[in-house]
Design a protein around this motif. Structure first.
Motif, short mmCIF file in Angstrom:
data_model
loop_
_atom_site.label_atom_id
_atom_site.label_comp_id
_atom_site.label_asym_id
_atom_site.label_seq_id
_atom_site.Cartn_x
_atom_site.Cartn_y
_atom_site.Cartn_z
N LEU A 25 -1.47 -42.39 5.55
CA LEU A 25 -1.09 -41.22 6.34
C LEU A 25 -0.50 -40.13 5.44
O LEU A 25 -0.78 -38.95 5.62
N ALA A 26 0.32 -40.58 4.46
CA ALA A 26 0.98 -39.60 3.58
C ALA A 26 -0.06 -38.78 2.82
O ALA A 26 0.09 -37.56 2.68
N ALA A 27 -1.13 -39.42 2.41
CA ALA A 27 -2.18 -38.70 1.68
C ALA A 27 -2.81 -37.64 2.58
O ALA A 27 -3.04 -36.50 2.17
N LEU A 28 -3.05 -38.04 3.84
CA LEU A 28 -3.64 -37.08 4.78
C LEU A 28 -2.71 -35.91 5.03
O LEU A 28 -3.14 -34.76 5.14
N GLU B 276 -1.25 -42.51 14.16
CA GLU B 276 -0.13 -42.66 15.08
C GLU B 276 0.64 -41.33 15.08
O GLU B 276 1.27 -40.98 14.07
N PRO B 277 0.57 -40.56 16.17
CA PRO B 277 1.09 -39.19 16.14
C PRO B 277 2.58 -39.11 15.79
O PRO B 277 3.01 -38.17 15.13
N ARG B 278 3.37 -40.11 16.21
CA ARG B 278 4.80 -40.06 15.92
C ARG B 278 5.06 -40.13 14.41
O ARG B 278 5.87 -39.38 13.87
N LEU B 279 4.32 -41.01 13.77
CA LEU B 279 4.49 -41.16 12.32
C LEU B 279 4.04 -39.90 11.59
O LEU B 279 4.69 -39.46 10.63
N VAL B 280 2.92 -39.34 12.03
CA VAL B 280 2.41 -38.12 11.39
C VAL B 280 3.45 -37.02 11.47
O VAL B 280 3.74 -36.35 10.48
N GLN B 281 4.04 -36.88 12.64
CA GLN B 281 5.03 -35.83 12.83
C GLN B 281 6.23 -36.03 11.91
O GLN B 281 6.71 -35.09 11.28
N GLU B 282 6.68 -37.27 11.85
CA GLU B 282 7.83 -37.58 10.97
C GLU B 282 7.52 -37.23 9.52
O GLU B 282 8.31 -36.57 8.84
#
Ligand code: ADP
Ligand code: ZN
Ligand code: MG
Length: 471
Positions: free
Chosen positions: A416-419, A458-464
């Motif tokens: 996710l961090a890469a994205l 996972e939208p919550r993680l992306v937002q964080e």
């Protein structure tokens, strides 16, 4: 200055396999005159025999409505002629009905009210007359089916109370499984009695209203009748004791006949049926049929699961729903989530597809599994709704569906961090705006990543992650 009095006579058809005094099938909707025999057709010399299941269900209702049980219930013949009753008498109960002096508690306009039950008795239903043009047809399939009559005292004042009582009572008998409570098909019927009088003068002259095939019509008819009687009274007119019919097309009651009094029926004990004496063994079987009632269950749901009154109301309306809910929670689902899913997402699908919870691919186990996948973050909210649809469509477990369709959330942090880094690099203007205190572009950035991952991130993680990185 006026007082009104309302008492109800409620009839319910008991859900037994066979009729109450013979072995004929008790079923609605069969080909006319196929479920008949000499006993229910009243041929000379035949002998009725009491159906134990019918009397057991009757005592279950009597116990549930807080009645004193008759230690010796007597069956009597009620004599009158009508073409739908081939015997010329109806086997009923008169001098010693099976239950007496019970009550139903209701609440109207925030005020509790105890409506006393005068008596409960078991009788046989009549056949059905169908009027077709200038002909009348007779179907005797219903003749001799078990009918339980519940008579209340005239303890209510407003049509609304009668409506509430009927709705509560209907829910209760459905919980007990003794009757389906279908007022349109006539398996639950109600005659409403009403009188008015000057305050403090006691009961007035009673008018009985028939032809009421919904609890809403009961309310409307009673309120119409109370107004009519008050106007008549005010003009110095005389209220006659009579039976009136509700005209559902014109919303009025109309006179039908003046009522015959009880002694016209020449009640006498049915010589072919002994009194019914409920023994200890029978009463133990009755006790086994008692269940936690909807009102009590609702209160428990609020207390035990922390639900709102509205959510609890929805869940307890049908016993099947309440059972399903408790089973789901028992299997580990969070009480609030299980309630919300049943009340909204699941109900929406059931309504759309015309299905029942008891008879659909969703089980308590599957709902619990879905909710645990969601709670663990293995899928996110939008996907969970898709999974629910897929359970209905494909009749498979949520876990299996997620694997088959590759619907697991992307929650691997480094991936996710890469994205997120990519998205930040590609949208410098949005990043600057967020830095300047505008929160709106944050949603846009989340959307970009969701799009890229086909909705699986996972939208919550992306937002964080976005927030962290922008900071
Ligand atoms: P009947 O002998 O005409 O069948 P009942 O005394 O058995 O009359 O009562 C039948 C129903 O009518 C009961 O539900 C009772 O509560 C109700 N009722 C009786 N008298 C009155 C009255 N004066 N006003 C309103 N309801 C009444
Ligand atoms: Zn029969
Ligand atoms: Mg009566």
């Amino acid at each position: 200055m006026y007082q009104s009095f309302i008492g109800l006579e409620i009839h319910i058809q008991l859900l037994t396999e066979s009729k109450v005094f013979c072995g004929c099938t008790n079923r609605f909707g069969d080909e006319p005159n196929t479920n008949v025999c000499p006993v229910c057709m009243g041929y000379p010399g035949v002998l009725p025999a009491l159906n134990e299941e019918a009397i057991r269900l009757s005592y279950i209702v009597a116990r549930t409505l807080n009645c004193e049980l008759s230690p010796r219930a007597i069956f009597e013949r009620k004599n009158y002629f009508y073409p739908d009753m081939p015997k010329n008498y109806q086997i009923s109960q008169f001098s010693s009905p099976l239950g007496r002096n019970g009550w139903i508690d209701i609440e109207y306009a925030g005020k509790p009210r105890r409506v006393r039950i005068h008596e409960i008795h078991l009788e046989e239903d009549a056949g059905k007359m169908i009027h077709a043009g200038d002909m009348s047809l007779l179907d005797y399939n219903r003749a001799g089916t078990p009918l339980l009559e519940i008579v209340t005292e005239p303890d209510m004042e407003a049509g609304e109370e009668a409506e509430i009582l009927l709705q509560n009572f209907r829910r209760t008998i459905r919980y007990l499984g003794v009757c389906d409570g279908n007022m349109e098909e006539g398996s639950m019927r109600c005659d409403a009695n009403v009188s008015i009088n000057l305050e403090g003068q006691g009961l007035g002259r009673k008018v009985e209203i028939k032809n009421l095939n919904s609890s809403r019509f009961v309310k409307m008819a009673l309120n119409y009748e109370i107004t009519r009687q008050k106007e008549l009274f005010g003009k110095g007119g005389k209220i006659v004791q009579e039976t009136r019919l509700w005209n559902e097309n014109r919303d009025v009651t109309e006179p039908m006949r003046t009522k015959e009094s009880a002694h016209d029926y020449r009640y006498f004990p049915e010589p072919d049926l002994p009194p019914f004496i409920p023994g200890a063994e029978f009463l133990a079987k009755v006790d086994k049929g008692l269940v936690e009632l909807p009102e009590a269950r609702k209160a428990r749901f609020v207390k035990e699961y922390g639900l709102s009154a509205a959510a609890a109301d929805f869940l307890v309306a049908e016993k099947a729903t309440a059972d399903f809910y408790e089973q789901t929670v028992k299997l580990g689902a969070a009480p609030a989530a299980a309630a919300a899913w049943l009340q909204f997402d699941v109900r929406k699908i059931l309504n759309r597809d015309g299905k029942e919870l008891a008879d659909c691919p969703l089980t308590a186990g599957r709902l619990a599994q879905l909710l645990s996948l969601l709670a663990d973050g293995r899928i996110h909210g939008k996907i969970a709704k898709q999974v629910l649809e897929a359970v209905f469509a494909e009749d498979k477990d949520p876990g299996q569906l997620i694997k088959e369709k590759g619907w697991q959330s992307m929650s691997d942090m480094s991936q996710l961090a890469a994205l997120v880094d990519q998205a930040l690099a590609a949208n410098a203007a949005a990043v600057d705006a967020v830095k300047a205190g505008d929160r709106k572009p944050l949603g846009f950035l989340v959307g970009q990543i969701m799009k890229q991952t086909g909705g699986m991130a996972e939208p919550r993680l992306v937002q964080e992650l976005l927030k962290q990185k922008i900071k």
